[in-house]
Enzyme design. Structure first.
Site, PDB file in Angstrom:
ATOM      1  N   ASP A 128      -0.525  -6.393  -9.484  1.00 30.32           N
ATOM      2  CA  ASP A 128      -1.048  -5.415  -8.526  1.00 30.32           C
ATOM      3  C   ASP A 128      -2.277  -5.949  -7.783  1.00 30.32           C
ATOM      4  O   ASP A 128      -2.684  -7.114  -7.970  1.00 30.32           O
ATOM      5  CB  ASP A 128      -1.362  -4.124  -9.302  1.00 30.32           C
ATOM      6  CG  ASP A 128      -0.968  -2.883  -8.544  1.00 30.32           C
ATOM      7  OD1 ASP A 128      -0.941  -2.923  -7.315  1.00 30.32           O
ATOM      8  OD2 ASP A 128      -0.715  -1.846  -9.208  1.00 30.32           O
ATOM      9  N   ASP A 185       2.699   3.189  -2.248  1.00 33.37           N
ATOM     10  CA  ASP A 185       3.451   3.792  -3.352  1.00 33.37           C
ATOM     11  C   ASP A 185       4.425   4.876  -2.878  1.00 33.37           C
ATOM     12  O   ASP A 185       4.073   5.724  -2.073  1.00 33.37           O
ATOM     13  CB  ASP A 185       2.480   4.424  -4.358  1.00 33.37           C
ATOM     14  CG  ASP A 185       1.692   3.373  -5.117  1.00 33.37           C
ATOM     15  OD1 ASP A 185       1.709   2.199  -4.696  1.00 33.37           O
ATOM     16  OD2 ASP A 185       1.058   3.732  -6.121  1.00 33.37           O
TER      17      ASP A 185
HETATM   18  C1  GLA Z   1      -0.542   0.818  -7.790  1.00 33.26           C
HETATM   19  C2  GLA Z   1       0.896   0.315  -7.624  1.00 33.26           C
HETATM   20  C3  GLA Z   1       1.837   1.243  -8.356  1.00 33.26           C
HETATM   21  C4  GLA Z   1       1.464   1.318  -9.836  1.00 33.26           C
HETATM   22  C5  GLA Z   1       0.010   1.767  -9.970  1.00 33.26           C
HETATM   23  C6  GLA Z   1      -0.507   1.664 -11.401  1.00 33.26           C
HETATM   24  O1  GLA Z   1      -0.750   2.032  -7.139  1.00 33.26           O
HETATM   25  O2  GLA Z   1       1.223   0.232  -6.256  1.00 33.26           O
HETATM   26  O3  GLA Z   1       3.176   0.779  -8.214  1.00 33.26           O
HETATM   27  O4  GLA Z   1       1.644   0.066 -10.437  1.00 33.26           O
HETATM   28  O5  GLA Z   1      -0.864   0.964  -9.171  1.00 33.26           O
HETATM   29  O6  GLA Z   1      -1.816   2.073 -11.525  1.00 33.26           O
END
Ligand code: GLA
Length: 380
Positions: A128, A185
């Site tokens: 990430d 997301d």
């Molecule tokens: C980010 C990523 C998500 C997930 C969260 C976890 O937002 O884009 O897919 O992995 O972190 O905290």
């Protein structure tokens, strides 16, 4: 070492349903369901634990430590169990100094953490981008983790997740990632799904064998439940459109629903043989956008064995009637060939034709055909 991600990676990830609320038993049960309910045999391989698996601090040697309350037997145990089911084990870290949920991450610990993951039998790392220091170079840090994974002595698929920052489609393949998140997301409604679809429609050219455009985990079958579940969740047609778009465009298929609870109709959708065959087509060519018109979009995608797919996606709420002339697909009427079409979703076949195709596409739906050339006796 093996060549990874020859075709789009497939698996399950804990985030969409469980968010921070993860534990060993749930992960093992998910592996059981994947092995027993047909997912593994349909092609889903990776069981990925997302954020929130570790303690809040590293140990005195600087190592990441699994939270013993959530994972009482440690991560090697989880990996062994998953491998015992004929599946592969995925974990999560972050290129910044903390993960998005505030746990320790791998900035300046890349090699040490890659060795820990390898020692636990990890086969896949989602990486990430939260808390990334402003003085650091994003591309160089993804390169560093790619190298650390390769130096770890284990085949670990590198799933880079920087949400499309700095146009990763231009460099993630080169720095060594096997898939790159191109979007923010997803949440479980059609507004989110169609926003992601729109954002990538003209952006698939870098999507090919070895490194794929990751549009985030599927919400198919969540039915409003779980961490990214929403009250205005997708209906069946909308989930089908999401799954079909991910399959049509050769995106990684990472399921996010609680597989222990998914209804029969969504299990069937997630295991749709012909859609998955399209996703996994060995030629791994990206789709080509032919036309965007009055709310619907027409794509083609070349497939192995001289076949190709036609996709018509209607992201509008209202139905659309699309006329697709074969000439716009590169097959004019005087080509001396006809197209034999099969509806990929319903399995229906259409007798070979050479001019055009009229398709009625209900709101938030799609039509996908597999096309084959047939010689036309009547020549011009
Ligand atoms: C980010 C990523 C998500 C997930 C969260 C976890 O937002 O884009 O897919 O992995 O972190 O905290």
């Amino acid at each position: 070492m093996a060549i990874l991600a020859k075709t789009p990676p497939m698996g399950f990830n804990t985030w969409n349903t469980f968010g921070p609320d993860i534990n060993e038993q749930m992960v093992l049960e998910m592996a059981d369901v994947m092995a027993e309910k047909g997912y593994r045999d349909a092609g889903y391989k990776y069981v990925v634990i997302d954020d929130c698996w570790s303690l809040r601090e590293r140990d005195e040697n600087g190592n990441l430590v699994a939270d013993p309350e959530k994972f009482p037997h440690g991560m090697k145990y989880v990996g062994d169990y998953i491998h015992g089911k004929g599946l592969k084990f995925g974990m999560y870290s972050c290129a910044g100094i903390r993960t998005c949920a505030g746990y320790p991450a791998s900035f300046d610990h890349e090699y040490q953490d890659a060795r820990s993951f390898a020692s636990w039998g990890v086969d896949f790392l989602k990486y990430d981008f939260c808390y990334f220091p402003s003085f650091a170079n994003c591309q160089h840090r993804y390169l560093t983790m790619a190298q650390a994974l390769r130096a770890s002595g284990r085949d670990i698929l590198f799933s880079a997740c920087n949400w499309g920052v700095q146009e990763p489609w231009n460099w993630m393949r080169s720095v060594g990632a096997h898939m790159y998140r191109s979007t923010g997301d997803i949440v479980d409604n059609f507004a989110s799904t169609s926003h992601i679809m729109h954002s990538q429609m003209g952006n698939f050219n870098a999507n090919a064998s070895g490194c794929f455009n990751d549009m985030d985990m599927l919400t198919v079958g969540m039915a409003g439940q779980g961490f990214v579940g929403r009250e205005d969740c997708n209906n069946y047609a909308e989930y089908e459109t999401q799954f079909a778009f991910w399959c049509f465009t050769a995106a990684p298929l990472m399921m996010g629903a609680d597989l222990r609870k998914v209804s029969e109709e969504y299990r069937t959708l997630l295991q749709h043989k012909e859609l998955i065959r399209l996703n996994q087509d060995p030629e791994c060519r990206p789709p080509y956008k032919v036309r965007e018109d009055n709310g619907y979009t027409v794509f083609i995608r070349h497939l192995a064995d001289g076949e190709f797919a036609i996709g018509v996606f209607n992201l509008h709420q209202d139905p659309r009637h699309a006329e697709i002339t074969f000439a716009e697909l590169g097959v004019p009427v005087n080509a001396g060939v006809k197209l034999a079409l099969t509806d990929v979703i319903t399995g229906e076949t259409i007798a070979p034709k050479k001019d055009d195709l009229f398709v009625a596409v209900p709101g938030h739906s799609c039509k996908i055909y597999r096309a084959r050339f047939v010689r036309d006796r009547k020549r011009y």
